[in-house]
Scaffold this active site. Structure first.
Site, short mmCIF file in Angstrom:
data_model
loop_
_atom_site.label_atom_id
_atom_site.label_comp_id
_atom_site.label_asym_id
_atom_site.label_seq_id
_atom_site.Cartn_x
_atom_site.Cartn_y
_atom_site.Cartn_z
N ASP A 170 13.11 -4.90 5.31
CA ASP A 170 12.92 -5.61 6.19
C ASP A 170 13.21 -7.21 6.12
O ASP A 170 13.22 -7.97 7.07
CB ASP A 170 11.33 -5.99 6.64
CG ASP A 170 10.60 -6.68 5.39
OD1 ASP A 170 10.78 -6.67 4.30
OD2 ASP A 170 9.73 -7.54 5.84
N ASP A 175 7.03 -5.10 0.45
CA ASP A 175 6.59 -5.96 1.45
C ASP A 175 7.04 -6.09 2.85
O ASP A 175 8.38 -6.00 2.99
CB ASP A 175 6.33 -7.65 0.92
CG ASP A 175 5.44 -7.64 -0.16
OD1 ASP A 175 4.44 -7.65 -0.03
OD2 ASP A 175 5.94 -7.51 -1.43
N ASP A 214 12.28 -1.03 0.08
CA ASP A 214 11.57 -2.32 -0.02
C ASP A 214 10.14 -2.12 -0.10
O ASP A 214 9.55 -1.45 0.31
CB ASP A 214 12.07 -3.45 0.94
CG ASP A 214 11.54 -4.45 1.04
OD1 ASP A 214 11.34 -5.24 -0.15
OD2 ASP A 214 10.87 -5.04 2.11
O1 LIG Z 1 11.49 -7.87 -1.63
P1 LIG Z 1 9.97 -7.70 -0.96
O2 LIG Z 1 9.16 -6.47 -1.75
O3 LIG Z 1 10.01 -7.60 0.41
O4 LIG Z 1 9.31 -9.01 -1.43
C1 LIG Z 1 9.81 -10.26 -1.10
C2 LIG Z 1 8.49 -11.15 -1.06
O5 LIG Z 1 7.45 -10.29 -0.52
C3 LIG Z 1 6.18 -10.93 -0.79
O6 LIG Z 1 5.77 -12.04 0.25
C4 LIG Z 1 6.20 -11.59 1.34
O7 LIG Z 1 4.88 -10.68 1.68
C5 LIG Z 1 3.44 -11.41 1.56
C6 LIG Z 1 2.41 -10.37 1.73
O8 LIG Z 1 2.67 -9.59 3.03
C7 LIG Z 1 3.52 -12.42 2.52
O9 LIG Z 1 2.51 -13.34 2.66
C8 LIG Z 1 4.57 -13.31 2.74
O10 LIG Z 1 4.69 -14.26 3.53
C9 LIG Z 1 6.28 -12.69 2.46
O11 LIG Z 1 7.23 -13.34 2.47
C10 LIG Z 1 5.95 -11.45 -2.37
O12 LIG Z 1 4.52 -12.18 -2.24
C11 LIG Z 1 7.06 -12.37 -2.60
O13 LIG Z 1 7.04 -12.73 -3.75
C12 LIG Z 1 8.46 -11.53 -2.50
O14 LIG Z 1 9.44 -12.66 -2.63
#
Ligand SMILES: O=P(O)(O)OC[C@H]1O[C@H](O[C@H]2O[C@H](CO)[C@@H](O)[C@H](O)[C@H]2O)[C@H](O)[C@@H](O)[C@@H]1O
Length: 346
Positions: A288, A98, A96
């Protein structure tokens, strides 16, 4: 409400071609789960409560940590055991983005991964077929990772592409592309615009277009305004029964109601790599977020490989092991690379 549930259930069944009673029950449960966000003020609050509960500051249960760690031990502490489980099998890596390769930050546009992490992932991809599986759109996650030798599954797996060049495993992918939700593109685009408009007066709210899905970010919104923001999302969503909502880390994600998720993406990639019915493959998925659970569950169902949850706090999960943060993920990946290089005498 009941009619709405029935209609949504039928839609999912239609989209998925579900037939068996078990499948229909699972589908109904899923629809109910989704609707707990889509419908009804009380249920909106229950989602907001669940988001608060996931926030470390609200965790009363730090005491539970040690028993949780017994059930989901550190993948670093259990490194030798994991290697033993993978013995004689081809490891395939699923990562993954983020919160796994990059630390969680307030501004989603600034979720950069470190150079050291990039170097590690590059080495990893030289040792094992490696895929990034993210909720972000594929182009965006590629712009963060910037490694051509990887497989990328963006938009929660609804946009998959194989490596372009430079990968040892490039031959296996042969211009691989999978986009099972293209028909939803105009709808997603429309909803994105409506959500931007609807939420524009909520300070801190941010709507992110992830091509086949949309994220509504709560992280920079005052907690007192979370219910209002969730209601704004709900008021847009009520006109789109072919879309559903899922929850991530301080984010609501709007997605097509098709039966496709990170777990399906994992299966698709394994199949594309030629491991569909193999017993000698060992998929390792590190993530995560709640949406990563779909992949952890698939691995459990297939009794193949294992899932590693990145979390500092106890969470309900189908993963077998845990790592606390991206730095630990990097250490784990480095150890895998070193082990592989030692074995191949590199
Ligand atoms: O599947 P992932 O790669 O984990 O994506 C899930 C979401 O990730 C991002 O949001 C998350 O990370 C951001 C930056 O650290 C944070 O600000 C946010 O609160 C988290 O939810 C991304 O911006 C989303 O579009 C994804 O859906």
């Amino acid at each position: 409400m009941v009619r709405f549930i029935e209609e949504n259930t039928k839609l999912v069944e239609k989209e998925t071609g579900n037939k068996s009673n078990n499948d229909v029950t699972t589908t109904k449960k899923k629809v109910l789960q989704d609707l707990s966000i889509n419908n009804g003020g009380g249920l909106i609050n229950s989602w907001v409560d669940s988001m608060r509960a996931c926030s470390p500051t609200h965790l009363k249960s730090l005491l539970k940590q040690s028993s949780w760690l017994t059930e989901h031990p550190s993948a670093l502490d259990m490194f030798e055991e994991i290697l033993h489980l993978s013995q004689g099998k081809q490891i395939v890596m699923f990562l993954d983005y983020d919160g796994t390769l990059s630390p969680i930050v307030d501004d989603p546009d600034r979720a950069f991964m470190s150079k050291k992490m990039r170097r590690t992932v590059r080495k990893l991809a030289n040792c094992f077929p490696t895929a990034i599986v993210s909720g972000r759109c594929r182009e965006k996650v590629y712009n963060f990772v910037k490694l051509t030798e990887l497989y990328y599954a963006g938009s929660h797996g609804m946009d998959i592409k194989g490596p372009e060049q430079g990968s040892k495993f490039e031959e296996d992918s042969k211009s691989l592309l999978c986009q099972p939700a293209t028909e939803f593109l105009p709808m997603i685009d429309e909803v994105y615009k409506k959500l931007v408009e609807k939420t524009k007066f909520t300070p801190g709210a941010q709507v992110e277009n992830n091509k086949f899905c949309v994220s509504v970010h709560f992280r920079r919104v005052d907690e007192n305004n979370w219910s209002d923001l969730a209601n704004q999302v709900r008021s847009v969503m009520k006109d789109y029964p072919k879309l559903r909502l899922t929850q991530g880390r301080k984010v609501l994600e709007v997605r097509p109601i098709i039966k496709w998720d990170k777990g399906k993406a994992l299966e698709f990639l394994l199949e594309s790599l030629g491991y569909a019915n193999c017993t000698d493959v060992f998929p390792l998925y590190i993530g995560d977020d709640r949406t990563d659970e779909d992949a952890f569950k698939i691995l459990r169902e297939r009794r193949q490989g294992l899932g590693i949850l990145v979390s500092k706090f106890p969470k309900e999960t189908s993963a077998s092991y845990s790592l606390q943060e991206p730095d630990e993920v990097m250490e784990f990946l480095q150890r895998l690379v070193e082990w592989k290089q030692l074995r191949s005498g590199a």
